[in-house]
Design a protein around this motif. Sequence first.
Motif, mmCIF file in Angstrom:
data_model
loop_
_atom_site.group_PDB
_atom_site.id
_atom_site.type_symbol
_atom_site.label_atom_id
_atom_site.label_comp_id
_atom_site.label_asym_id
_atom_site.label_seq_id
_atom_site.Cartn_x
_atom_site.Cartn_y
_atom_site.Cartn_z
ATOM 1 N N GLY A 268 0.808 -1.228 0.000
ATOM 2 C CA GLY A 268 0.000 0.000 0.000
ATOM 3 C C GLY A 268 0.833 1.264 0.000
ATOM 4 N N LYS A 269 2.146 1.128 -0.184
ATOM 5 C CA LYS A 269 3.034 2.311 -0.122
ATOM 6 C C LYS A 269 2.709 3.307 -1.237
ATOM 7 N N SER A 270 2.643 2.805 -2.479
ATOM 8 C CA SER A 270 2.416 3.719 -3.608
ATOM 9 C C SER A 270 1.052 4.378 -3.523
ATOM 10 N N THR A 271 0.052 3.633 -3.060
ATOM 11 C CA THR A 271 -1.285 4.219 -2.901
ATOM 12 C C THR A 271 -1.236 5.345 -1.869
ATOM 13 N N LEU A 272 -0.498 5.085 -0.775
ATOM 14 C CA LEU A 272 -0.360 6.096 0.278
ATOM 15 C C LEU A 272 0.322 7.354 -0.285
ATOM 16 N N VAL A 273 1.367 7.131 -1.077
ATOM 17 C CA VAL A 273 2.103 8.252 -1.664
ATOM 18 C C VAL A 273 1.207 9.040 -2.621
ATOM 19 N N ARG A 274 0.444 8.325 -3.440
ATOM 20 C CA ARG A 274 -0.437 9.012 -4.402
ATOM 21 C C ARG A 274 -1.504 9.845 -3.684
#
Lengths: 320, 396
Positions: A45-51
């Motif tokens: 879920g890192k990239s989703t969090l960043v987006r």
Amino acid sequence: MVESPSLVAAYGIGKSFGSVRAVDNISFEVQPQQIFSLLGPNGAGKSTLVRMLIGMLPPDEGRFVWQDGKQNGALNRAKIGYLPEDRGLYKDQPVSATLEYFAALHGLNRSESRRVSQRWIERLELTPYVNSKLETLSKGNQQKVQIATAVLHRPELVVLDEPFSGLDPLNQELMVNLIREIRVEGATVLLSAHQLHLIERLADHVMMVAKGRKVLSGTVAEICQGPLGGKTLRIEYEHPIDQALVQRIQGENEIQGIRLEQPNLIAVSFGAHQNQLAWLNKLHEWGSVRTFQSTTTSLHEIYLRVAAGDEPGQSVSETK
Amino acid sequence: MNQSVWAVAKWEFFRFFKWRDQLIGVLSLLVTSAIGFGVVKFARSSNDVDLAVVGLSETLKLPDDSPITVTTSLESPEQLRAQLDEKRLDGILLITESGGKDSELDVELIVRQQPGWVDELQQGLNDLKSRRAMARSSILPEQLQAILSPQALKITTTVPSKVSWGDRVVAIGMGSLMMLVCFVGLSFFMVGITSEKQQRITEQIVSVISPQAWIDGKLIGLTGAAFASVATLLVGGLLIGAVVWLAGYEFSIPDSLSRWDLLPLFAILFLGGAVFWNCFFAAVSSIINDPNTSAKSGLLFLPMLPIAAGFMAIPQPDGNAIRVLSLLPGTSSTAMPIRLLLGEVAWWEIAICLLLLICGIWLLRVAAGRIFAAGIMLYGKEPTWLEVLRWAMKPR
């Protein structure tokens, strides 16, 4: 609008895609001029969090509050430099034109764009390729151009998703130095990467996520000396060890774990408050010891445990 | 309009419009046409045909521009055959009376290979047959011509007609140019946006500028590139016209080309129509994952139908259907210029046409921006039509 001392604070952020819970109730704070590292296995879920942080995706729950009091993606885009995980550039365009284009998109005028592009070309040792099309460059050099497009406008917050992927060790080192320089120049860096040995050297603060949840947060030292950290004792015997002995103490409460790394080499993990010395004496009875070594548990080892789901929900230090 | 929109516009324009490529294209076209017309002219000048006619007492009349030179010969067929074999003759025409009551002729052409001038010879023989038939009857040639000619119909119009064939050619040309602009725009948007998605460029750009600013820049840049490409082709066409004129062909310039007063209106209609459809192309391109396999690619050609419908204005420029089409955005860019050239257009029709065009562009631009913003971030799959509709209706 209430101003916050942190550059950005996230409160109870959640996001679902259909039935998949990508991010689940994550809170954290990023301080100004901090190198904040986001760790976790693929799909955590890192990239989703960043987006969501940069305003590209709206969160389903929770909110981001920026230093100036604005919320959820209301931050001026010019203040953010973003290197996405899924990235690419116009392969049929020259290096200089690409950098100048991104500089212009960031609002720089023509002469500023040229000057800034030239500076980054020199800084990233791309001068021989200034007029080369991107498709003719090595993957590492393409990656450098990509990173330059994200930071050439001197943003307040630099968000780098997997900046080391595709770089050889020399260029990884160049990137480490670059990230440090960006911080020294006054920017805050939010970094998502899998090269844990580099994160250990770089990050001021680490947050690990797994299955959409925050599982660890703190400085590298706090994490390595926390409940999941501690020491690892490696004992090398003169002769192979009976595996039954190893299995017998596998579930002991006084240690975090034991594994046979070679027929005559065992590694025993201890928590920060567990007694190594008593165990050293006990393990000495198993056979004739050739060497022994005590080391601090690495971020890599902790990451592997978290990624394997062995130790979910541990928190080293609470964010404010 | 902010600076980033212009930055995108400039980038997109020069990404697709390359002066060097355009210049090479025009030069290639010129060289090819010059060679083509040169070859035709040379072929016509070096294609004289010597035909020996045997057994004909009358004159064989051939068209004035025919390359055939007819010589009545008294030599024997064998002697002539020898000349044919030696390539001193191109053909032998043997004519004999069949002996019937209608004095029919038996005609045989002897040649080395199938010739390319048979049609002209056939015309001459048809003329010979008619003259012989008239000589046998008592009908004079003038009488026969009067019998065969159609009934004359005189058309009197109450409004003096200003339309010439040249005007129609200009109208068709303008409609065709508009279609060409749309085709070129379609290809630019399709290639540009799908390649950006495939090369994973979109996420980084959208982190820098808003999707609406990006699509606005693309609309300006790619519409400009489409017009510039078509203008280059037009210049190439004019240069070819000059080559044709130099090659000895003559043609007149239609009066419509001197209607400078209509030029600003034409420009607005063309530009508006192109922007309108380019909004559509941008939206559809952004929801296509792979242009080679997507069923949605076919949708991009849909606008060609209403644009082509504008051509219906040519035979009936003031028909009811055309009057409606000339007001609607999407079709007005072809139908209205054709009506302006060939028909009668009231001032209020022009006003409504422009108003609807501006409103249509604005609404489609907003909807396309919303679809584009969601579509460009979707990798590896395509949205359903319901999702697309939801995106278009809801601001992000």
